[in-house]
Scaffold this motif. Sequence first.
Motif, PDB file in Angstrom:
ATOM      1  N   PRO A 447       0.810  -1.224   0.000  1.00 55.48           N
ATOM      2  CA  PRO A 447       0.000   0.000   0.000  1.00 55.48           C
ATOM      3  C   PRO A 447       0.843   1.274   0.000  1.00 55.48           C
ATOM      4  CG  PRO A 447      -0.957  -1.597   1.506  1.00 55.48           C
ATOM      5  CD  PRO A 447       0.361  -2.158   1.062  1.00 55.48           C
ATOM      6  N   LEU A 448       1.960   1.262   0.739  1.00 55.54           N
ATOM      7  CA  LEU A 448       2.831   2.433   0.743  1.00 55.54           C
ATOM      8  C   LEU A 448       3.561   2.577  -0.593  1.00 55.54           C
ATOM      9  CD1 LEU A 448       4.307   2.364   4.359  1.00 55.54           C
ATOM     10  CD2 LEU A 448       2.700   4.013   3.415  1.00 55.54           C
ATOM     11  N   GLU A 449       3.898   1.457  -1.229  1.00 57.07           N
ATOM     12  CA  GLU A 449       4.489   1.527  -2.576  1.00 57.07           C
ATOM     13  C   GLU A 449       3.519   2.219  -3.536  1.00 57.07           C
ATOM     14  OE1 GLU A 449       5.835  -2.223  -4.115  1.00 57.07           O
ATOM     15  OE2 GLU A 449       6.887  -2.742  -2.279  1.00 57.07           O
ATOM     16  N   ILE A 450       2.238   1.862  -3.439  1.00 51.85           N
ATOM     17  CA  ILE A 450       1.214   2.469  -4.296  1.00 51.85           C
ATOM     18  C   ILE A 450       1.130   3.971  -4.041  1.00 51.85           C
ATOM     19  CG2 ILE A 450      -1.286   2.574  -4.712  1.00 51.85           C
ATOM     20  CD1 ILE A 450      -1.262  -0.520  -4.141  1.00 51.85           C
ATOM     21  N   THR A 451       1.220   4.364  -2.774  1.00 50.11           N
ATOM     22  CA  THR A 451       1.159   5.786  -2.433  1.00 50.11           C
ATOM     23  C   THR A 451       2.388   6.525  -2.963  1.00 50.11           C
ATOM     24  OG1 THR A 451      -0.035   5.171  -0.427  1.00 50.11           O
ATOM     25  CG2 THR A 451       0.807   7.408  -0.531  1.00 50.11           C
ATOM     26  N   CYS A 452       3.552   5.861  -2.926  1.00 54.05           N
ATOM     27  CA  CYS A 452       4.769   6.472  -3.487  1.00 54.05           C
ATOM     28  C   CYS A 452       4.627   6.685  -4.996  1.00 54.05           C
ATOM     29  CB  CYS A 452       5.980   5.584  -3.201  1.00 54.05           C
ATOM     30  SG  CYS A 452       6.509   5.535  -1.481  1.00 54.05           S
ATOM     31  N   ILE A 453       4.071   5.692  -5.676  1.00 58.38           N
ATOM     32  CA  ILE A 453       3.864   5.798  -7.126  1.00 58.38           C
ATOM     33  C   ILE A 453       2.891   6.934  -7.436  1.00 58.38           C
ATOM     34  CG2 ILE A 453       2.902   4.610  -9.139  1.00 58.38           C
ATOM     35  CD1 ILE A 453       3.966   1.979  -7.856  1.00 58.38           C
ATOM     36  N   HIS A 454       1.840   7.050  -6.612  1.00 58.92           N
ATOM     37  CA  HIS A 454       0.875   8.148  -6.789  1.00 58.92           C
ATOM     38  C   HIS A 454       1.561   9.504  -6.609  1.00 58.92           C
ATOM     39  CE1 HIS A 454      -2.509  10.811  -6.196  1.00 58.92           C
ATOM     40  NE2 HIS A 454      -2.121  11.062  -4.964  1.00 58.92           N
ATOM     41  N   ALA A 455       2.416   9.618  -5.590  1.00 59.27           N
ATOM     42  CA  ALA A 455       3.129  10.878  -5.354  1.00 59.27           C
ATOM     43  C   ALA A 455       4.038  11.206  -6.537  1.00 59.27           C
ATOM     44  CB  ALA A 455       3.946  10.780  -4.069  1.00 59.27           C
ATOM     45  N   GLU A 456       4.732  10.191  -7.039  1.00 52.65           N
ATOM     46  CA  GLU A 456       5.614  10.382  -8.199  1.00 52.65           C
ATOM     47  C   GLU A 456       4.822  10.893  -9.400  1.00 52.65           C
ATOM     48  OE1 GLU A 456       8.152   7.546 -11.270  1.00 52.65           O
ATOM     49  OE2 GLU A 456       7.732   6.812  -9.243  1.00 52.65           O
ATOM     50  N   GLU A 457       3.690  10.255  -9.681  1.00 53.62           N
ATOM     51  CA  GLU A 457       2.860  10.662 -10.824  1.00 53.62           C
ATOM     52  C   GLU A 457       2.321  12.072 -10.641  1.00 53.62           C
ATOM     53  OE1 GLU A 457      -0.047   7.589 -10.869  1.00 53.62           O
ATOM     54  OE2 GLU A 457       1.211   6.170 -11.982  1.00 53.62           O
ATOM     55  N   THR A 458       1.947  12.408  -9.403  1.00 47.49           N
ATOM     56  CA  THR A 458       1.372  13.735  -9.135  1.00 47.49           C
ATOM     57  C   THR A 458       2.397  14.835  -9.385  1.00 47.49           C
ATOM     58  OG1 THR A 458      -0.145  12.800  -7.501  1.00 47.49           O
ATOM     59  CG2 THR A 458       0.248  15.171  -7.387  1.00 47.49           C
ATOM     60  N   PHE A 459       3.623  14.665  -8.875  1.00 47.25           N
ATOM     61  CA  PHE A 459       4.671  15.662  -9.134  1.00 47.25           C
ATOM     62  C   PHE A 459       4.966  15.758 -10.634  1.00 47.25           C
ATOM     63  CE2 PHE A 459       6.087  14.838  -4.614  1.00 47.25           C
ATOM     64  CZ  PHE A 459       5.769  16.109  -4.154  1.00 47.25           C
ATOM     65  N   HIS A 460       5.015  14.607 -11.290  1.00 49.19           N
ATOM     66  CA  HIS A 460       5.340  14.562 -12.720  1.00 49.19           C
ATOM     67  C   HIS A 460       4.312  15.329 -13.552  1.00 49.19           C
ATOM     68  CE1 HIS A 460       7.195  12.900 -16.321  1.00 49.19           C
ATOM     69  NE2 HIS A 460       5.988  12.619 -16.767  1.00 49.19           N
ATOM     70  N   VAL A 461       3.042  15.226 -13.177  1.00 47.68           N
ATOM     71  CA  VAL A 461       1.965  15.876 -13.947  1.00 47.68           C
ATOM     72  C   VAL A 461       1.775  17.331 -13.534  1.00 47.68           C
ATOM     73  CG1 VAL A 461      -0.527  15.853 -14.367  1.00 47.68           C
ATOM     74  CG2 VAL A 461       0.749  13.705 -14.382  1.00 47.68           C
ATOM     75  N   THR A 462       1.847  17.609 -12.244  1.00 53.38           N
ATOM     76  CA  THR A 462       1.516  18.949 -11.747  1.00 53.38           C
ATOM     77  C   THR A 462       2.557  19.991 -12.136  1.00 53.38           C
ATOM     78  OG1 THR A 462       0.447  17.866  -9.851  1.00 53.38           O
ATOM     79  CG2 THR A 462       0.772  20.239  -9.703  1.00 53.38           C
ATOM     80  N   GLY A 463       3.833  19.583 -12.208  1.00 52.24           N
ATOM     81  CA  GLY A 463       4.889  20.536 -12.572  1.00 52.24           C
ATOM     82  C   GLY A 463       4.602  21.252 -13.887  1.00 52.24           C
ATOM     83  N   PRO A 464       4.399  20.522 -14.990  1.00 58.32           N
ATOM     84  CA  PRO A 464       4.084  21.182 -16.268  1.00 58.32           C
ATOM     85  C   PRO A 464       2.779  21.970 -16.228  1.00 58.32           C
ATOM     86  CG  PRO A 464       4.787  18.905 -16.645  1.00 58.32           C
ATOM     87  CD  PRO A 464       4.629  19.064 -15.169  1.00 58.32           C
ATOM     88  N   GLN A 465       1.809  21.524 -15.424  1.00 58.01           N
ATOM     89  CA  GLN A 465       0.550  22.266 -15.325  1.00 58.01           C
ATOM     90  C   GLN A 465       0.771  23.634 -14.680  1.00 58.01           C
ATOM     91  OE1 GLN A 465      -1.741  19.150 -13.254  1.00 58.01           O
ATOM     92  NE2 GLN A 465      -3.131  19.091 -15.001  1.00 58.01           N
ATOM     93  N   ILE A 466       1.644  23.688 -13.681  1.00 57.32           N
ATOM     94  CA  ILE A 466       1.974  24.975 -13.057  1.00 57.32           C
ATOM     95  C   ILE A 466       2.637  25.896 -14.091  1.00 57.32           C
ATOM     96  CG2 ILE A 466       3.469  26.091 -11.350  1.00 57.32           C
ATOM     97  CD1 ILE A 466       3.014  23.661  -9.534  1.00 57.32           C
ATOM     98  N   THR A 467       3.520  25.322 -14.890  1.00 54.66           N
ATOM     99  CA  THR A 467       4.214  26.110 -15.915  1.00 54.66           C
ATOM    100  C   THR A 467       3.228  26.713 -16.922  1.00 54.66           C
ATOM    101  OG1 THR A 467       6.212  24.760 -15.715  1.00 54.66           O
ATOM    102  CG2 THR A 467       5.935  26.013 -17.752  1.00 54.66           C
ATOM    103  N   SER A 468       2.291  25.895 -17.423  1.00 57.31           N
ATOM    104  CA  SER A 468       1.318  26.415 -18.396  1.00 57.31           C
ATOM    105  C   SER A 468       0.414  27.469 -17.761  1.00 57.31           C
ATOM    106  CB  SER A 468       0.482  25.274 -18.982  1.00 57.31           C
ATOM    107  OG  SER A 468      -0.230  24.584 -17.975  1.00 57.31           O
ATOM    108  N   ALA A 469       0.067  27.284 -16.485  1.00 58.43           N
ATOM    109  CA  ALA A 469      -0.763  28.282 -15.799  1.00 58.43           C
ATOM    110  C   ALA A 469       0.002  29.589 -15.616  1.00 58.43           C
ATOM    111  CB  ALA A 469      -1.212  27.732 -14.443  1.00 58.43           C
ATOM    112  N   ALA A 470       1.314  29.491 -15.319  1.00 61.82           N
ATOM    113  CA  ALA A 470       2.141  30.694 -15.154  1.00 61.82           C
ATOM    114  C   ALA A 470       2.319  31.415 -16.494  1.00 61.82           C
ATOM    115  CB  ALA A 470       3.493  30.305 -14.568  1.00 61.82           C
ATOM    116  N   GLN A 471       2.490  30.641 -17.565  1.00 56.12           N
ATOM    117  CA  GLN A 471       2.608  31.254 -18.894  1.00 56.12           C
ATOM    118  C   GLN A 471       1.336  32.020 -19.265  1.00 56.12           C
ATOM    119  OE1 GLN A 471       3.443  27.731 -21.153  1.00 56.12           O
ATOM    120  NE2 GLN A 471       5.680  27.927 -20.965  1.00 56.12           N
TER     121      GLN A 471
END
Length: 754
Positions: A447-471
């Motif tokens: 279960p903690l492995e799954i949560t780590c994978i979720h955190a990894e995916e969230t950072f991976h997706v949210t970073g570019p979204q912040i960039t497009s919002a800032a642009q």
Amino acid sequence: MASSPCGSGNFDSGLEIKTRSVEQTLVPLVSQITTLINHKDKPKKSERTQQAIQKVGQAVSVAVGRFVGVGEAIAVENEELKEEMGMACFEARRAGDAIAKLTDVGTPEASLVDGRKTLFSNRTGMVKAARMLLSSVTKVLVLADRIVIKQIITSRNKVLVTLEQLERVSTFQEFVQIFSQFGNQMVEFAHLTGDRQNDLKDENKKARMAAARAVLEKCTMMLLTASKTCLRHPDCESARINKDAVFHRMRFALEQVIEIVTDARPCGETKVLPLSIYTGIKDFKSNVESLREDLYSLPHQALSGQLEVVVERIEDFTDSAYTSHEHREGILQLCQLARQDTDQLIAAWMEALSLNAKEATEEMELSILKTCQSVHELRRELHKVAVGRAADLLKLHAEHLPLRALKASGGEGNLEAVAEYARTLGEQKEQLVETCRLLCHVSGTEPLEITCIHAEETFHVTGPQITSAAQTLALHPSSKIAKENLDVFCEAWESQLCDMGVLLREINDVFEGRRGDKRAYLSLPRPVKHSANLKTVKAVKLDTEEQSTIAKLGLELRLLTSDVDTEVEKWEDQEQDIVRQGQSMSSMSYSMYLFTRGEGLLKTTMDLFHQAEVLSEEGLQLCSSLHTLSTLLMDEEKVVVLLEMEKLIGLCQQLQMGARMPVQGKTATFQKVDSSIQNTRAIMTVVIYLLPVCNKLVRKYKSERSSLGSPQRWRDRPLSMPVKDDALNGKNSNGFGVKSLEKHMANLTFLESK
């Protein structure tokens, strides 16, 4: 297929039970039928005993009849289940009647022993009836569970239709109207999936459901602001990219939920977690230790090959640009030591085989110990590196400097500065993604492995979204909607950093042996509220004076959490629901204490109110467990538990209502903080009283049950089903389903109150 409730292999229904509600509903049925059959092994019984058993049989028949009535009502309302449900109900009624007949002293089936009529002359018939009853009741419950799955799918389909409409809107007026409908549908979907998540037996599925629901919760607010921004600036490419990414992620999360509840995977593929280093080392050690019992359990090539697979995965650590030279050298040395010890073990093993030894020799035993110790040291070093890096990153990024810079440069319309700070954020994102991957390797549970994978995916997706919002903001620096949109994405990033801090604590707890799974409160959803004007609620921090005023209350809360932890450690069974829920509430109370000191993960009053609401929900779950315990107690003991339970329900509801009540202004907000801390303190005071009382009662009940010698005890202790938190909250479930059946299954106590 896991089909045997309560771990009883005697009554195999042939149906897979996937939820706790179905399993717990079957517990009293299995217990009572086991009692009946066990009494068959004692041919001589007193009249009092026989009368008690006869009452059991009669109560079975009556309760099953009522239960079947609910099943038949479900069949009427759901045409697709009519035939299967009808057959299961028919078999259940027939089996219940058979048990009543076989336990009736006055029937011809009763036989004479020493001139008296006795029961169970036909043991085969009794066992057959018991099997049929358990099988048919289980089938009714599993079929009813399909209704719950159908409700979730129907709710998802509604959300998808409205999502399509939202994606195509072209005016603000149309958007506001459809989003209002969408918000209500998402609330319904959140309730249904939240109930399902808490009901799932499989901890991995629970973790996956929690991750998918967290995405939906955060994306709902993102969808709101991203869509508004796109409507205000329809020709802006970065705004469109930002919006499209949110819609894509929401659809993906919705599909994930359906995959979990239906056990379906696209193209029939199976969801398999990537092999973590922790799992690899655990399996390797298990194989090494198995050689003590069986020298021929596996080929020697398998052992060395297994270690090489682990070493290969360790390259994620050694090949990382962020791993220090000192740590890299330490890891490589430990890998080499593990290889040497494994080679020595294989040599000793081969020598033992050449001597036709039947068990491990002394030399081999020593090699087994050395090999296990070396891989343990390797795991410890990897844990230290991963957790240390994560802690350093969280500390480094606590001030969120790149986010502040992006907001400032975007507001100034400075595209060059936005591009520069976006690169900085991108580097931070890569560090966090890689760190999540390393944490996954050492997390210690799936279960903690799954949560780590979720955190990894969230950072991976949210970073570019912040960039497009800032642009978008940089292109339209005077746009309030574009600024609001960027704020929402930045808050999502900050929230994920906070979640990573909690995850880090969980991983440390597992490594140090304090806990073997995720705390329950991590899986609970954060409330998403949509006001009529579609504005976000502003979160605020306490000033120095307010922090000082609230500190005394916080200290009292800290002392209470210490007392709770002390009482919890006294329980023999650390997996008991009451223990787990008490630990969870203690952890949340401690977070609230840290807030009063201006420390910890709760940074704003909104964080505190959310934590208070989740704590109240966990308290109501504890009340459900207390109710279950009370059904096993004598009258005097039951009264004590129920009185405290009622008190706890009232306090939890008071905390919940207070946390949800909107306030405006600095004074009102501070009063709400003060009230939340005081209510939490009152709740924890009750919990401290209950923990030792329940511990004593549980030990007493187990002791009495282990020495149970007559059916009289069963007569004195009618079993009842646990109360769900919906009932405690005064909610009504929609239509028939497992919860509806549980209320009627409460009558399957078979020994109704005198």
